[in-house]
Design an enzyme around this catalytic site. Sequence first.
Site, PDB file in Angstrom:
ATOM      1  N   GLY A   2       0.830  -1.248   0.033  1.00 16.18           N
ATOM      2  CA  GLY A   2      -0.024  -0.056  -0.106  1.00 16.18           C
ATOM      3  C   GLY A   2       0.844   1.368  -0.126  1.00 16.18           C
ATOM      4  O   GLY A   2       2.100   1.130   0.008  1.00 16.18           O
ATOM      5  N   ASP A  57       2.635  -2.832   8.355  1.00 17.46           N
ATOM      6  CA  ASP A  57       1.565  -2.899   7.151  1.00 17.46           C
ATOM      7  C   ASP A  57       0.435  -1.885   7.573  1.00 17.46           C
ATOM      8  O   ASP A  57       0.338  -1.087   8.599  1.00 17.46           O
ATOM      9  CB  ASP A  57       0.924  -4.323   7.237  1.00 17.46           C
ATOM     10  CG  ASP A  57       0.474  -4.535   5.616  1.00 17.46           C
ATOM     11  OD1 ASP A  57       0.005  -5.707   5.413  1.00 17.46           O
ATOM     12  OD2 ASP A  57       0.423  -3.471   5.166  1.00 17.46           O
ATOM     13  N   GLY A  92      -6.805  -5.272   2.350  1.00 21.16           N
ATOM     14  CA  GLY A  92      -6.927  -5.680   1.039  1.00 21.16           C
ATOM     15  C   GLY A  92      -7.500  -4.648   0.080  1.00 21.16           C
ATOM     16  O   GLY A  92      -7.709  -5.099  -1.005  1.00 21.16           O
ATOM     17  N   GLU A 144      -0.150 -10.791   2.889  1.00 24.20           N
ATOM     18  CA  GLU A 144       0.044  -9.918   4.080  1.00 24.20           C
ATOM     19  C   GLU A 144      -0.464 -10.631   5.497  1.00 24.20           C
ATOM     20  O   GLU A 144       0.068 -10.485   6.253  1.00 24.20           O
ATOM     21  CB  GLU A 144      -0.943  -8.591   3.884  1.00 24.20           C
ATOM     22  CG  GLU A 144      -0.858  -7.722   3.016  1.00 24.20           C
ATOM     23  CD  GLU A 144      -1.691  -6.327   2.714  1.00 24.20           C
ATOM     24  OE1 GLU A 144      -2.572  -6.566   2.986  1.00 24.20           O
ATOM     25  OE2 GLU A 144      -1.180  -5.551   2.458  1.00 24.20           O
ATOM     26  N   LYS A 197      -8.164   6.321   9.043  1.00 25.55           N
ATOM     27  CA  LYS A 197      -8.505   4.978   9.039  1.00 25.55           C
ATOM     28  C   LYS A 197      -9.326   4.765  10.180  1.00 25.55           C
ATOM     29  O   LYS A 197      -9.900   3.535  10.310  1.00 25.55           O
ATOM     30  CB  LYS A 197      -7.112   4.209   8.930  1.00 25.55           C
ATOM     31  CG  LYS A 197      -6.254   4.451   7.693  1.00 25.55           C
ATOM     32  CD  LYS A 197      -7.011   4.266   6.446  1.00 25.55           C
ATOM     33  CE  LYS A 197      -6.014   4.599   5.224  1.00 25.55           C
ATOM     34  NZ  LYS A 197      -4.903   3.753   5.183  1.00 25.55           N
TER      35      LYS A 197
HETATM   36  O1  DER Z   1      -4.513  -3.872   0.828  1.00 29.49           O
HETATM   37  C1  DER Z   1      -4.067  -3.372   2.220  1.00 29.49           C
HETATM   38  O2  DER Z   1      -4.331  -3.945   3.154  1.00 29.49           O
HETATM   39  C2  DER Z   1      -3.015  -2.515   2.335  1.00 29.49           C
HETATM   40  O3  DER Z   1      -2.187  -2.503   3.457  1.00 29.49           O
HETATM   41  C3  DER Z   1      -3.642  -1.172   2.124  1.00 29.49           C
HETATM   42  O4  DER Z   1      -4.859  -0.906   2.018  1.00 29.49           O
HETATM   43  C4  DER Z   1      -3.261   0.098   2.949  1.00 29.49           C
HETATM   44  O5  DER Z   1      -3.760   1.170   2.384  1.00 29.49           O
HETATM   45  P1  DER Z   1      -2.635   2.484   2.112  1.00 29.49           P
HETATM   46  O6  DER Z   1      -2.521   2.618   1.082  1.00 29.49           O
HETATM   47  O7  DER Z   1      -3.875   3.739   2.799  1.00 29.49           O
HETATM   48  O8  DER Z   1      -1.562   2.428   3.077  1.00 29.49           O
END
Ligand code: DER
Length: 248
Positions: A29, A88, A102, A110, A128
Amino acid sequence: QSKRLAAFQSVTSHLLPFPNYTRIGIGSGSTVVYVVEAISTLLPATTLSTMAFYPTGAQSEELIEAAGFNLQYINKLPPGALLDVCFDGADEVDPALNLIKGGGACLWQEKIVATSSRKFVCVADFRKISPALGTQWTKGIPIEVLPLAANRVLGELERMGSINPKIRPGLPGKAGAIVTDNGMWIVDAPFKPLKVEGTSDREKGEWQVDELADALIKIPGVAEIGLFYGKNGKELREAEGGAQKPVE
Ligand code: DER
């Protein structure tokens, strides 16, 4: 830039004080791009040279290589060995630190890397944070499925109360569905906001997060689901040395 600040704070708290860490998981991400930048910036080359970095998909692999870090793979770990920490992002975080992940279609690897780590650091800025999963992230829970079974899974999801679940379409220039790093498809399954406490009312399609996670993973054709650390959190805490719930 709140993502960059969150990333530098996370590395400062969860990697910089532990030069003895040797195995680091790197998620996927846009936020995790700043995590890699923070690691490059904050850790001395002598420490970095003792560390191996484990990817969670093609983008993560490219990030590790571009940073000049030592790239390793989870299947090279001795059975039972764990990573020291994994960083992550997430698409949505509820008050109990359950996550929807996702959005980037990398959830299967992941989850493998996250659940192979002693500590999982979720780097997520204020955007978030949510009172209940499905409130801010309304695209649905990402679910990695065998393409052959995708329509069967859609039907099962509707029976469970998902509202208009869809196979994730390819990006412009790619006819057909998105194909993941694992050759699978993604189904996005919207549900009513998920309860942290209490129990599900399946007739009304109102689910408690752990119960929904348990139900979704059992659908034939589902490879992995983009709900982290509800039930998995419990399993992780119980697994020897398994990661605690996300710390941030
Ligand atoms: O796909 C995922 O789970 C990634 O970690 C992602 O959703 C995180 O998003 P970001 O681009 O806002 O960091």
